[in-house]
Motif scaffolding. Structure first.
Motif, short mmCIF file in Angstrom:
data_model
loop_
_atom_site.label_atom_id
_atom_site.label_comp_id
_atom_site.label_asym_id
_atom_site.label_seq_id
_atom_site.Cartn_x
_atom_site.Cartn_y
_atom_site.Cartn_z
N ASP A 175 31.75 37.23 33.86
CA ASP A 175 31.80 37.95 35.22
C ASP A 175 32.91 39.25 34.77
O ASP A 175 32.87 39.82 34.89
CB ASP A 175 33.83 37.07 34.89
N ARG A 186 40.35 49.40 28.35
CA ARG A 186 39.63 48.49 27.59
C ARG A 186 37.90 49.32 27.40
O ARG A 186 36.92 49.42 28.02
CB ARG A 186 39.53 47.29 27.64
N TYR A 195 37.94 38.41 23.62
CA TYR A 195 37.46 36.77 24.39
C TYR A 195 36.97 36.06 23.36
O TYR A 195 36.71 35.40 23.60
CB TYR A 195 36.15 38.01 25.09
N GLY B 164 45.90 41.34 29.10
CA GLY B 164 44.68 40.51 28.68
C GLY B 164 43.56 39.09 29.37
O GLY B 164 42.93 39.20 29.19
N THR B 165 45.03 38.73 28.93
CA THR B 165 44.97 37.31 28.51
C THR B 165 44.59 36.57 29.89
O THR B 165 44.36 35.60 30.34
CB THR B 165 45.87 35.68 27.72
N LEU B 167 44.06 38.39 33.10
CA LEU B 167 42.76 38.93 33.26
C LEU B 167 42.08 38.06 32.98
O LEU B 167 40.97 37.91 33.68
CB LEU B 167 42.20 40.66 32.75
N ALA B 168 41.97 37.30 32.10
CA ALA B 168 40.68 36.73 31.59
C ALA B 168 40.50 35.60 32.03
O ALA B 168 40.02 34.86 32.46
CB ALA B 168 40.87 36.53 29.77
N SER B 171 39.53 35.68 35.33
CA SER B 171 38.18 36.39 35.92
C SER B 171 37.66 34.59 35.38
O SER B 171 36.39 34.39 36.39
CB SER B 171 37.65 37.05 34.68
N LEU B 172 37.58 33.97 34.41
CA LEU B 172 37.16 33.06 34.03
C LEU B 172 37.38 31.80 35.86
O LEU B 172 35.96 31.40 36.60
CB LEU B 172 37.92 31.65 33.06
N ILE B 174 37.53 32.61 38.54
CA ILE B 174 36.97 34.18 39.81
C ILE B 174 35.70 33.99 39.75
O ILE B 174 34.34 33.78 40.74
CB ILE B 174 37.05 35.35 39.96
N ASP B 175 35.09 33.60 38.44
CA ASP B 175 33.46 33.75 38.16
C ASP B 175 32.98 32.33 38.75
O ASP B 175 31.79 31.96 38.70
CB ASP B 175 33.07 33.55 36.50
N VAL B 176 33.76 30.93 39.06
CA VAL B 176 33.20 30.06 39.73
C VAL B 176 33.23 29.45 41.06
O VAL B 176 31.91 28.94 40.74
CB VAL B 176 34.51 29.04 39.89
N ARG B 178 30.46 32.19 41.93
CA ARG B 178 28.82 32.39 40.92
C ARG B 178 28.24 31.59 41.18
O ARG B 178 27.47 31.03 41.88
CB ARG B 178 28.46 33.84 40.13
N TYR B 195 38.86 23.69 33.45
CA TYR B 195 39.03 24.65 33.06
C TYR B 195 41.48 24.61 32.52
O TYR B 195 41.27 25.86 32.15
CB TYR B 195 38.89 25.95 34.74
#
Lengths: 207, 207
Positions: A175, A186, A195, B164-165, B167-168, B171-172, B174-176, B178, B195
């Motif tokens: 992602d 970044r 990550y 940053g955390t 965001l991750a 992102s984790l 959201i990518d579900v 896909r 998750y």
């Protein structure tokens, strides 16, 4: 945007594609597919972006799908090489998982335009090509599962659902291609470092 | 696939859209955009999928972009509501982060076709609509940052890079959209549980 991206990588991207005209068409196809989507792009669009005639395109690629397949194949080969190198490398499972995540994130950040095409246009592949690509993805998954499984066996990680955790790790890295912005705050390496730290926590390394 | 999906949710999706003909067009647009991409889809395609004439479509939506904007707005409003409800809810930061991840994952799994359109076609929005949607996304990010920040302040979490955390984590989830497959082996709730556990490890909850 992406044409610049294509020349930014540490290795020369698409260097495996020859002759140069074919490489130019592939880069043009990546840009067009990323911008307008596969189905909205014609071979005429791609030839035009590459400064070539449609007839010149057909010398190198018989169909639009052949271009997509070539892009997808190169992208998936690269991803698999990165992950299998990490899995087969020296060091503890912790070190290998750290290396796999950094390399996989860096690729999805540096090559985000290519990665979006590779990840989002799978449904447009012809069936035999899709089957081939799905097999490469299966092997990528297996490489990550293997590192995590070996970490559990060695007592380095504490993970009850190895396949689910491997899926989440890959998904998190993939992602990056969606949200990464070369103008953002970044760098690819900084995202890789962040990550890798988060993933090592996911597997409870060093607890 | 996605038409079935649209009736599977726990709430009736698109129930905020009236009259029924407009709702039917929106569902048809989601299917068409997901299948062929925004740029390859015409208003004629959408009207046809909805069993209506192009003229009937124009009564409800003046342009294809208006359809995309409506879909994107509803999707982003829903995401923001889920995340702000979790952030403002009762309980510890651990409980609220757990709830946010479960709800956000469930939405991206159950409504994966809609979520793909919402997440991948942002560039096709008109500028004023994009600005509006980017603001909703900023507020979604802020809700997750707030939960994590409160967890750090309360001593529940150990996180050095809160933005940053956050965001991750987003992102984790959201990518579900896909990779999730309604025919796959995991239900939306099972992915949410997996998750939530991984995210609580990412923030070092309970260490």
């Amino acid at each position: 945007m992406s044409t610049a991206e294509e020349t930014d990588g540490e290795n020369t991207p698409w260097s495996e594609v020859t002759p140069e005209a074919a490489r130019r068409l592939l880069v043009a196809a990546v840009d067009a597919f990323a911008e307008r989507g596969y189905h909205a792009t014609t071979t005429r669009d791609i030839a035009g972006r590459a400064g070539m005639s449609p007839a010149a395109l057909y010398i190198h690629f018989k169909t639009k799908e052949e271009l997509l397949h070539r892009i997808s194949r190169i992208g998936h080969d690269r991803a698999l090489t990165l992950l299998e190198s990490a899995a087969d490398g020296e060091g503890s499972a912790t070190e290998r998982l750290d290396g796999a995540v950094r390399a996989f994130v860096r690729w999805h950040a540096e090559r985000h335009t290519t990665a979006r095409v590779v990840q989002y246009e799978l449904d447009a592949l012809a069936e035999e090509h899709r089957t081939e690509i799905v097999e490469l993805r299966r092997r990528s998954d297996a490489a990550v599962r293997r590192i995590i499984g070996e970490g559990v066996a060695a007592g380095e990680f504490d993970v009850s659902d190895v396949p689910g955790t491997a899926l989440a790790v890959l998904s998190l890295c993939i992602d990056v291609a969606r949200w990464f912005n070369a103008q953002g705050s970044r760098t690819p390496d900084e995202v890789g470092e962040l990550y890798a730290g988060l993933v090592l926590r996911m597997v409870a390394a060093g607890r």
